[in-house]
Design an enzyme around this catalytic site. Sequence first.
Site, PDB file in Angstrom:
ATOM      1  N   TYR A  78       0.838  -1.211   0.000  1.00 59.44           N
ATOM      2  CA  TYR A  78       0.000   0.000   0.000  1.00 59.44           C
ATOM      3  C   TYR A  78       0.870   1.257   0.000  1.00 59.44           C
ATOM      4  O   TYR A  78       0.354   2.349  -0.208  1.00 59.44           O
ATOM      5  CB  TYR A  78      -0.936   0.047   1.224  1.00 59.44           C
ATOM      6  N   HIS A 136       0.162 -11.724   1.906  1.00 57.66           N
ATOM      7  CA  HIS A 136      -0.890 -10.952   1.223  1.00 57.66           C
ATOM      8  C   HIS A 136      -1.696 -11.816   0.242  1.00 57.66           C
ATOM      9  O   HIS A 136      -2.926 -11.770   0.228  1.00 57.66           O
ATOM     10  CB  HIS A 136      -0.245  -9.767   0.510  1.00 57.66           C
TER      11      HIS A 136
HETATM   12  N1  NDP Z   1      -5.923  -8.574   1.683  1.00 55.34           N
HETATM   13  C1  NDP Z   1      -6.293  -8.081   0.515  1.00 55.34           C
HETATM   14  O1  NDP Z   1      -5.982  -8.628  -0.554  1.00 55.34           O
HETATM   15  C2  NDP Z   1      -7.097  -6.848   0.484  1.00 55.34           C
HETATM   16  C3  NDP Z   1      -7.222  -6.087   1.617  1.00 55.34           C
HETATM   17  N2  NDP Z   1      -7.968  -4.935   1.616  1.00 55.34           N
HETATM   18  C4  NDP Z   1      -8.100  -4.203   2.898  1.00 55.34           C
HETATM   19  O2  NDP Z   1      -9.478  -3.987   3.155  1.00 55.34           O
HETATM   20  C5  NDP Z   1      -9.689  -2.597   3.382  1.00 55.34           C
HETATM   21  C6  NDP Z   1     -11.098  -2.176   3.013  1.00 55.34           C
HETATM   22  O3  NDP Z   1     -11.371  -2.464   1.667  1.00 55.34           O
HETATM   23  P1  NDP Z   1     -11.598  -1.347   0.547  1.00 55.34           P
HETATM   24  O4  NDP Z   1     -11.270  -1.972  -0.752  1.00 55.34           O
HETATM   25  O5  NDP Z   1     -10.868  -0.142   0.953  1.00 55.34           O
HETATM   26  O6  NDP Z   1     -13.174  -1.134   0.503  1.00 55.34           O
HETATM   27  P2  NDP Z   1     -14.377  -0.923   1.538  1.00 55.34           P
HETATM   28  O7  NDP Z   1     -15.355  -1.994   1.249  1.00 55.34           O
HETATM   29  O8  NDP Z   1     -13.883  -0.755   2.913  1.00 55.34           O
HETATM   30  O9  NDP Z   1     -15.015   0.435   1.006  1.00 55.34           O
HETATM   31  C7  NDP Z   1     -14.322   1.645   1.074  1.00 55.34           C
HETATM   32  C8  NDP Z   1     -15.158   2.705   0.357  1.00 55.34           C
HETATM   33  O10 NDP Z   1     -16.387   2.910   1.059  1.00 55.34           O
HETATM   34  C9  NDP Z   1     -16.501   4.287   1.420  1.00 55.34           C
HETATM   35  N3  NDP Z   1     -17.126   4.332   2.742  1.00 55.34           N
HETATM   36  C10 NDP Z   1     -16.574   3.951   3.923  1.00 55.34           C
HETATM   37  N4  NDP Z   1     -17.441   4.130   4.930  1.00 55.34           N
HETATM   38  C11 NDP Z   1     -18.577   4.638   4.374  1.00 55.34           C
HETATM   39  C12 NDP Z   1     -19.835   5.046   4.911  1.00 55.34           C
HETATM   40  N5  NDP Z   1     -20.080   4.953   6.221  1.00 55.34           N
HETATM   41  N6  NDP Z   1     -20.764   5.534   4.050  1.00 55.34           N
HETATM   42  C13 NDP Z   1     -20.508   5.625   2.743  1.00 55.34           C
HETATM   43  N7  NDP Z   1     -19.346   5.260   2.175  1.00 55.34           N
HETATM   44  C14 NDP Z   1     -18.386   4.766   2.989  1.00 55.34           C
HETATM   45  C15 NDP Z   1     -15.081   4.828   1.433  1.00 55.34           C
HETATM   46  O11 NDP Z   1     -15.065   6.214   1.153  1.00 55.34           O
HETATM   47  P3  NDP Z   1     -14.480   7.317   2.202  1.00 55.34           P
HETATM   48  O12 NDP Z   1     -13.051   6.934   2.493  1.00 55.34           O
HETATM   49  O13 NDP Z   1     -14.603   8.585   1.427  1.00 55.34           O
HETATM   50  O14 NDP Z   1     -15.369   7.269   3.412  1.00 55.34           O
HETATM   51  C16 NDP Z   1     -14.455   4.034   0.283  1.00 55.34           C
HETATM   52  O15 NDP Z   1     -14.791   4.616  -0.970  1.00 55.34           O
HETATM   53  C17 NDP Z   1      -8.596  -1.941   2.549  1.00 55.34           C
HETATM   54  O16 NDP Z   1      -8.430  -0.571   2.866  1.00 55.34           O
HETATM   55  C18 NDP Z   1      -7.430  -2.830   2.875  1.00 55.34           C
HETATM   56  O17 NDP Z   1      -6.906  -2.483   4.150  1.00 55.34           O
HETATM   57  C19 NDP Z   1      -8.639  -4.544   0.482  1.00 55.34           C
HETATM   58  C20 NDP Z   1      -8.520  -5.248  -0.689  1.00 55.34           C
HETATM   59  C21 NDP Z   1      -7.735  -6.457  -0.790  1.00 55.34           C
HETATM   60  O1  LIG Z   2      -4.826  -5.450  -0.506  1.00 55.94           O
HETATM   61  C1  LIG Z   2      -5.304  -4.684  -1.314  1.00 55.94           C
HETATM   62  O2  LIG Z   2      -5.854  -3.635  -0.989  1.00 55.94           O
HETATM   63  C2  LIG Z   2      -5.230  -4.993  -2.716  1.00 55.94           C
HETATM   64  O3  LIG Z   2      -5.713  -4.287  -3.540  1.00 55.94           O
HETATM   65  C3  LIG Z   2      -4.578  -6.265  -3.094  1.00 55.94           C
HETATM   66  O4  LIG Z   2      -5.417  -6.887  -3.998  1.00 55.94           O
HETATM   67  C4  LIG Z   2      -3.159  -6.038  -3.608  1.00 55.94           C
HETATM   68  O5  LIG Z   2      -2.600  -4.854  -3.225  1.00 55.94           O
HETATM   69  C5  LIG Z   2      -3.088  -6.210  -5.068  1.00 55.94           C
HETATM   70  O6  LIG Z   2      -3.368  -7.279  -5.527  1.00 55.94           O
HETATM   71  C6  LIG Z   2      -2.657  -5.143  -5.958  1.00 55.94           C
HETATM   72  O7  LIG Z   2      -2.801  -5.587  -7.277  1.00 55.94           O
END
Ligand code: NDP
Ligand SMILES: O=C(O)C(=O)[C@@H](O)[C@H](O)C(=O)CO
Length: 276
Positions: free
Chosen positions: A50, A108
């Site tokens: 990230y 990851h």
């Molecule tokens: N292990 C992996 O492979 C992965 C891990 N992750 C992790 O999961 C976390 C969360 O997933 P992410 O993909 O960010 O998506 P989320 O499902 O958490 O959604 C985030 C979005 O929702 C909006 N949002 C948050 N709260 C609200 C609310 N109360 N009302 C309306 N909109 C809202 C945010 O906007 P705003 O910020 O403007 O509020 C943002 O646009 C990531 O940040 C990361 O840490 C994600 C993807 C892959």
């Molecule tokens: O963990 C996350 O938020 C991701 O988006 C992952 O899927 C990871 O960073 C990745 O696959 C980027 O291509």
Amino acid sequence: MTAPSIGLNDGRTLPSLGLGTYGMNGAEGAEQIAVAVESGYRLLDTALNYGNEDAVAEAVRRVDVPRDELVITTKLPGRHHGYEETLASFEESRTTLGLDYVDLYLIHWPLPRLDKFVDSFRAFVKLQEDGLVRSIGVSNFTEAHLQRLSDETGVVPAVNQIELHPYFPQAALRAVHERMGIVTESWSPLAKQSELLTEPVITEIASAHGRTPTQIVLRWHVQLGAVPVPKSADPGRQRENLDVFDFELSGSEVAAISGLERGRLWDGDPETHEEF
Ligand SMILES: NC(=O)C1=CN([C@@H]2O[C@H](COP(=O)(O)OP(=O)(O)OC[C@H]3O[C@@H](n4cnc5c(N)ncnc54)[C@H](OP(=O)(O)O)[C@@H]3O)[C@@H](O)[C@H]2O)C=CC1
Ligand SMILES: O=C(O)C(=O)[C@@H](O)[C@H](O)C(=O)CO
């Protein structure tokens, strides 16, 4: 307000809801993360990939919360799989985070094509034995990957962080976790703010409880026994997302939300996803 804790298979605990930090970078990200901690978040979810471990470090330095109350998670990137590479990558993350120890370290993605995740997990076991990591886990692992770790290292990961939201409730993998004693963490728990929050099933339940659609979705995760890590950069939405521990959905409401199932939303098949 802070989230109640749940137990892990290594005797430690995890807050039952955390802050996703993907996209929260630099000085602005540090400020957004610090505000979240000040309002009660104790579990922070970052990753080397990230590019914001420095922002997490700055937030942790800035807040007036004892270090031992925080659960800081980071993740090993695909390009660093392998035993020695993992030890070096961890040291890079730990240094950037400015920490003596990391609370939860995750692989990851499994990257089965490389077939090095078992070697990486052996390095995780060593880091845990050395006291540099409190809990060790994985992300995006399937049942077969989890079984290999268990068979070949004798250690069952404490956590598997997977794509999980009402469009992809992952009942089968959650049952595997339950059987193996693994806590499920939900990534993209709000389905990245897709049309999920305007689904009539969700908005009707929200009206019935006098809560927001987001709170209904996060409460659904909590009642499944999964730990969601919603990302929000906005202080008001951060507080809204944490405020889900004083109401309960009925069994039929949980089932109705799970009925939104349609499958994986992004290109995140753990068997083929290439993440470096
Ligand atoms: N292990 C992996 O492979 C992965 C891990 N992750 C992790 O999961 C976390 C969360 O997933 P992410 O993909 O960010 O998506 P989320 O499902 O958490 O959604 C985030 C979005 O929702 C909006 N949002 C948050 N709260 C609200 C609310 N109360 N009302 C309306 N909109 C809202 C945010 O906007 P705003 O910020 O403007 O509020 C943002 O646009 C990531 O940040 C990361 O840490 C994600 C993807 C892959
Ligand atoms: O963990 C996350 O938020 C991701 O988006 C992952 O899927 C990871 O960073 C990745 O696959 C980027 O291509």
